[in-house]
Motif scaffolding. Structure first.
Motif, PDB file in Angstrom:
ATOM      1  N   ARG A  45       0.972   4.256  -2.837  1.00  0.00           N
ATOM      2  CA  ARG A  45       0.831   5.694  -2.559  1.00  0.00           C
ATOM      3  C   ARG A  45       1.883   6.498  -3.332  1.00  0.00           C
ATOM      4  O   ARG A  45       1.585   7.555  -3.890  1.00  0.00           O
ATOM      5  CB  ARG A  45       0.958   5.966  -1.062  1.00  0.00           C
ATOM      6  N   TYR A  56      -6.159   3.344   3.165  1.00  0.00           N
ATOM      7  CA  TYR A  56      -4.955   2.742   3.740  1.00  0.00           C
ATOM      8  C   TYR A  56      -5.179   2.430   5.224  1.00  0.00           C
ATOM      9  O   TYR A  56      -4.933   1.325   5.694  1.00  0.00           O
ATOM     10  CB  TYR A  56      -3.814   3.740   3.551  1.00  0.00           C
ATOM     11  N   HIS A  57      -5.666   3.444   5.961  1.00  0.00           N
ATOM     12  CA  HIS A  57      -5.896   3.235   7.395  1.00  0.00           C
ATOM     13  C   HIS A  57      -7.011   2.240   7.639  1.00  0.00           C
ATOM     14  O   HIS A  57      -6.988   1.487   8.603  1.00  0.00           O
ATOM     15  CB  HIS A  57      -6.185   4.568   8.082  1.00  0.00           C
ATOM     16  N   TYR A  69      -7.050   8.020  -0.527  1.00  0.00           N
ATOM     17  CA  TYR A  69      -6.219   6.820  -0.481  1.00  0.00           C
ATOM     18  C   TYR A  69      -5.735   6.558   0.940  1.00  0.00           C
ATOM     19  O   TYR A  69      -5.718   5.421   1.413  1.00  0.00           O
ATOM     20  CB  TYR A  69      -5.023   6.948  -1.423  1.00  0.00           C
ATOM     21  N   LEU A  76       0.825  -1.210   0.000  1.00  0.00           N
ATOM     22  CA  LEU A  76       0.000   0.000   0.000  1.00  0.00           C
ATOM     23  C   LEU A  76       0.862   1.264   0.000  1.00  0.00           C
ATOM     24  O   LEU A  76       0.514   2.257  -0.628  1.00  0.00           O
ATOM     25  CB  LEU A  76      -0.936  -0.002   1.212  1.00  0.00           C
ATOM     26  N   ALA A  77       2.006   1.202   0.687  1.00  0.00           N
ATOM     27  CA  ALA A  77       2.909   2.356   0.687  1.00  0.00           C
ATOM     28  C   ALA A  77       3.470   2.575  -0.713  1.00  0.00           C
ATOM     29  O   ALA A  77       3.585   3.711  -1.182  1.00  0.00           O
ATOM     30  CB  ALA A  77       4.034   2.144   1.694  1.00  0.00           C
TER      31      ALA A  77
END
Lengths: 248, 263, 260
Positions: free
Chosen positions: A179, A239-240, A235, A175-176
């Protein structure tokens, strides 16, 4: 609410100063159109439906390009992590290609695909690929062996292990990576639309600027910023949400 | 009666966390420490014993009462009150030698004298040969030796130690306790030593202060009348055991209060 | 044994690029692909060699490099300074915090036509654009680096007699260094991407300008030649930053562990 107002007060002050500087003639309207004039143009462009055409063209391109990048990139990343041979074969090439400024691909893609949608989608796809591959690869590589073993010992077969454990555990890194790719995609979208396109936000801003409609150009730049900002925040929320188990 | 070195008078402190209610950490606390005395402070977790040291160090603002060293009011941090922290707080980007030199470099002194002094204290804490190592390459015990050398080399008037051996394994702790006793025998600094290890407090100190559960006050004071110079031999004596029992009983009562089992 | 392993790894890593080059050369020689879309690899190399001999490629790369070097150095110096000032001066923090939180995630490239309007079409708008694009991660990275400084380190320095200035220089700055270097590694590719794009859009030659001209003139060999040079430069710059990081952070566990 009050806290938010105090936090963003400097922005409001900057806008006020801008309006004042332009109206009072400290700077020429040709150099810096008044904030209110920009807002009026923003309204005109939106109400006339012109903005919507360009925004939707841009959104279509970025979602297709980035979507493809996510699918192919994460598959490639997981594959790479699963096979030592694949790593030895592919990793050095990836390491070499990673720092290539992706905007340099734009002319190549223009030669191959012309100025249509497919060219921009291709640029975004290629540009977003590597950060996602790397994110998936690092995440899957970093999975603790004990996690895999414990899943196996609970009776999961290899495919189930891959899905249940490795992908879940690789999620934060993946996910990072996405981003980073998202931010990169916007830069490439706008750049490639400025270089060669007949539609899209990048085209619109460059076109209005060339035509001397500076208020319109500012309005377009703000719309792009707003979309980029909103996409990043949305996003981040996703993500969280996906990683909420970590925060408990 | 010997000279009073450190004096706390009616010291109060309220800790305000980033979110949540203010916590009353210390309440009307008064304490005198004599020159050349080794005093330990024990008490349940969160009783404010470290806060007491940080106030004396000048790291936290004193809101009520007064703290003096040699009659001078404490208002800000300074090298006259050397401190050693539980987690060493070495500068990771400086080598062992550079860490030890740091305090000396803040003083007017010629370079050769500085180097000589630093080497002397590195030798004293038995780190000869590790002068050019980075802190990240050292074990916990070695890191704490560096921190002790870094503080002692500046020759502070008083030495503050904030659970200095709390993060070390049992063997290392035992070795360092004995070495601290030996070093203290040489320098005879006034020491204020915070610990939650009763055994350690009795072994090292002339006097042990037991603090109450929050808000922290002095519950009682126990004079340790064991012969000096000491080493670990002393722990086998009957007296040592009874001091430990007595202090442990006092601390236990407060720990029960702190955990809400008894009021 | 270790050396053999290393050689084997290098050989295996070379398979893929070599295969691509061979395939490229064969496909174009056999006219499976139009030379307009993809000129033979050998022709691109010959072209590169000619331009090396004539010095042409160095002049193009030099222009790009100069723009990148100026904008990146200004961004690093100003960005790190602002980041540290945010940590130390309340007013700076108050002004910059909302600017960063909005500016960091927005695509700054959208403002390029505005910078062209303001600064003309020569070097200035390109350099300003690249600075604006890459300075946000530098400010944000430096600031967040100064935030995590262990309070006991600060106390130790104060205890040993450090002044406010010394505290900043000896504790806060070095403690923030790992994150500052990370921010520098993030900012460099951004600056490079933007410099190339601005050269494509507002002329002024350089590698980006040469590429877009090659595309317009259907001179595909030139486009690929420039692409290869840009790729090599990007790789070399990031490598240089990695080496710098390892030098500067010689004390850091990340480097010490790697050595073992």
């Amino acid at each position: 609410m009050k806290k938010l107002a105090i936090r963003y007060l400097p922005i409001a002050l900057i806008i006020l100063f801008w309006e004042f500087a332009s109206r009072a003639g400290l700077v020429s309207q040709d150099v810096l159109p008044a904030f209110s004039a920009v807002m009026v143009r923003l309204w005109e462009l939106s109400a006339g439906g012109e903005m919507l055409v360009h925004v939707s063209a841009s959104l279509l391109r970025i979602s297709s390009g980035l979507g493809l990048g996510i699918i192919v990139g994460s598959a490639l990343g997981f594959l790479l992590a699963a096979s030592i041979t694949a790593q030895r074969l592919i990793q050095p090439t990836l390491t070499f290609l990673y720092p290539l400024p992706k905007s340099a691909l734009i002319p190549v893609i223009i030669i191959w695909l012309g100025f249509g949608n497919s060219a921009q989608i291709m640029v975004i796809f290629l540009g977003s690929l590597l950060p996602i591959v790397l994110g998936a690869y690092n995440g899957a590589k970093g999975v603790e062996n004990t996690l895999v073993w414990s899943a196996r010992s609970l009776g999961a077969n290899a495919i189930e292990t891959e899905y249940q454990v490795i992908i879940r555990a690789a999620l934060p890194d993946l996910l990072a990576g996405i981003r980073v790719a998202l931010a990169l995609s916007f830069v490439l979208l706008i750049s490639s639309e400025m270089v060669g396109a007949q539609q899209g936000m990048g085209f619109l801003v460059a076109f209005l600027g060339d035509g001397g409609d500076y208020a319109g150009m500012f309005a377009g730049a703000f719309v792009i910023s707003a979309i980029g900002f909103a996409a990043d925040r949305a996003y981040l929320a996703l993500y969280h949400h996906l990683l909420r188990y970590r925060e408990a | 009666m010997t000279n009073t070195k450190i004096k706390f008078e009616n010291v109060e402190f309220t800790y305000i966390p980033p979110s949540g209610r203010p916590v009353r950490a210390l309440e009307r606390l008064s304490l005198d420490v004599a020159e050349n005395e080794f005093v330990s402070i024990v008490g349940p977790s969160g009783c404010g014993k470290s806060t007491l040291l940080y106030l004396l160090g000048g790291f936290l603002p004193l809101e009520h009462g007064e703290i003096t060293v040699d009659g001078r009011k404490v208002s800000k941090p300074g090298p006259d009150r050397g401190i050693v922290f539980q987690h060493f707080a070495l500068f990771p980007w400086k080598t062992v030698r550079q860490n030890v030199l740091y305090g000396l470099e803040r003083k007017k002194m010629d370079a050769a004298q500085r180097d000589e002094l630093a080497q002397k204290y590195i030798d004293l804490v038995k780190l000869t040969g590790f002068e050019d190592s980075w802190p990240a390459q050292l074990s916990g015990g070695m890191k704490q030796r560096v921190a002790i050398a870094r503080t002692l080399v500046t020759d502070p008037d008083v030495l503050l130690m904030d659970e200095p051996f709390g993060a070390l394994d049992a063997q290392t702790r035992g070795i360092l306790q004995e070495e601290l006793l030996a070093i203290w025998g040489l320098t005879r600094k006034t020491v204020l030593f915070v610990t939650h290890d009763v055994h350690e407090a009795v072994l090292l100190s002339d006097r042990v202060i037991v603090m109450s559960a929050r808000p922290g006050r002095i519950k009682s004071t126990v004079n340790i009348d064991l012969p000096r110079p000491r080493n670990s031999e002393v722990t086998r004596s009957q007296n040592f055991a009874s001091y430990c029992d007595e202090i442990w009983g006092l601390v236990r009562e407060e720990a029960l209060v702190a955990s809400g089992i008894k009021t | 044994m270790v050396a053999q392993r290393k050689i084997l790894n290098i050989l295996m890593g070379a398979i893929l690029p070599l295969a691509v080059i061979v395939l490229w050369e064969v496909a174009t020689r056999e006219r499976l692909v139009s030379p307009f879309l993809l000129p033979p690899f050998s022709r691109v190399m010959v072209r590169l060699w000619q331009d090396i001999v004539s010095g042409e490629i160095f002049s193009l790369a030099g222009q790009t490099f100069l723009r990148l070097a100026i904008s990146y150095s200004v961004a690093v110096v100003v960005g790190v300074t602002l980041g540290i000032m945010m940590a130390r001066v309340r007013f700076v923090r108050w002004v910059l915090d909302p600017v960063i939180s909005i500016g960091l995630p927005t695509p700054k490239i959208a403002f390029l036509p505005i910078f062209i309007l303001w600064f003309g079409v020569f070097d200035t708008p390109k350099i300003v654009m690249a600075i604006v694009a890459c300075i946000f991660p530098l400010i944000a990275g430096t600031w967040s680096g100064t935030q995590g400084v262990d309070k006991y380190l600060v106390w130790s320095a104060q205890n040993l007699g450090a002044t406010r200035r010394e505290l900043l220089l000896h504790v806060i700055f070095p403690a923030a260094l790992p994150q500052i270097l990370t921010a520098m590694q993030v900012a460099l590719p951004i600056a490079f991407i933007v410099v190339i794009v601005t050269e494509m859009l507002s002329g002024g030659s350089g590698l980006g300008g040469s590429m877009i001209e090659g595309a317009r003139l259907a001179d595909t060999a030139r486009v690929f030649e420039n692409l290869i040079v840009i790729g090599l430069m990007g790789f070399a710059f990031l490598r240089a930053l990695q080496i710098l990081r390892r030098r500067i952070l010689a004390w850091h566990p990340e480097v010490l562990q790697e050595k073992n």
